[in-house]
Design a protein around this motif. Sequence first.
Motif: not given
Length: 167
Positions: A110-139
């Motif tokens: 599950r991916v959340q992408m957030q854009l916000s104004e930051h120091e005259g430009g744009t900050r992007m935060e891209l957060r990926s959520f995993f169902d469990n540790r095994e899936q995260m370790e696999q990727l």
Amino acid sequence: MSVISVTKDFDSLTVTLVADFDAPTERVWRLWADPRQLERWWGPPSYPATVERHDLTPGGEVTYFLTGPEGQRQRGWWRVTSVNPPKSLEFTDGFADQDGAPLAELPTTRVQMQLSEHEGGTRMELRSFFDNREQMEQLVGMGAVEGLQQSVGQMDAVLANSAGRTE
């Protein structure tokens, strides 16, 4: 390079990438919203993307394939869950077989992408959520984090070369 940090948190089952761009939020949003611009950065440099379907509406779908150096194709898909232009996008990201059908044996994120104004430009935060540790370790073991970092690292060049126009 635009990427300023990448954090792997195995306790919260997340990977968070933060990038800063010298461009307005609306311009960075178009890198996601325009399929021709998305193709120019989604996927590591040696695996360019071709977007086949691009529907950034809740319930919509994005389908694509990455073409490797030897011509091999790796397919993927997004299922869009939330869109708030030009500020945020949420989707489920997964792998597909050669016919475009989701591969059940490989994890989705599950991916959340957030854009916000930051120091005259744009900050992007891209957060990926995993169902469990095994899936995260696999990727993580498959190089997904490095691939994402390389992909996002191409966004500055797209911003500079396109100057806001669509291809």
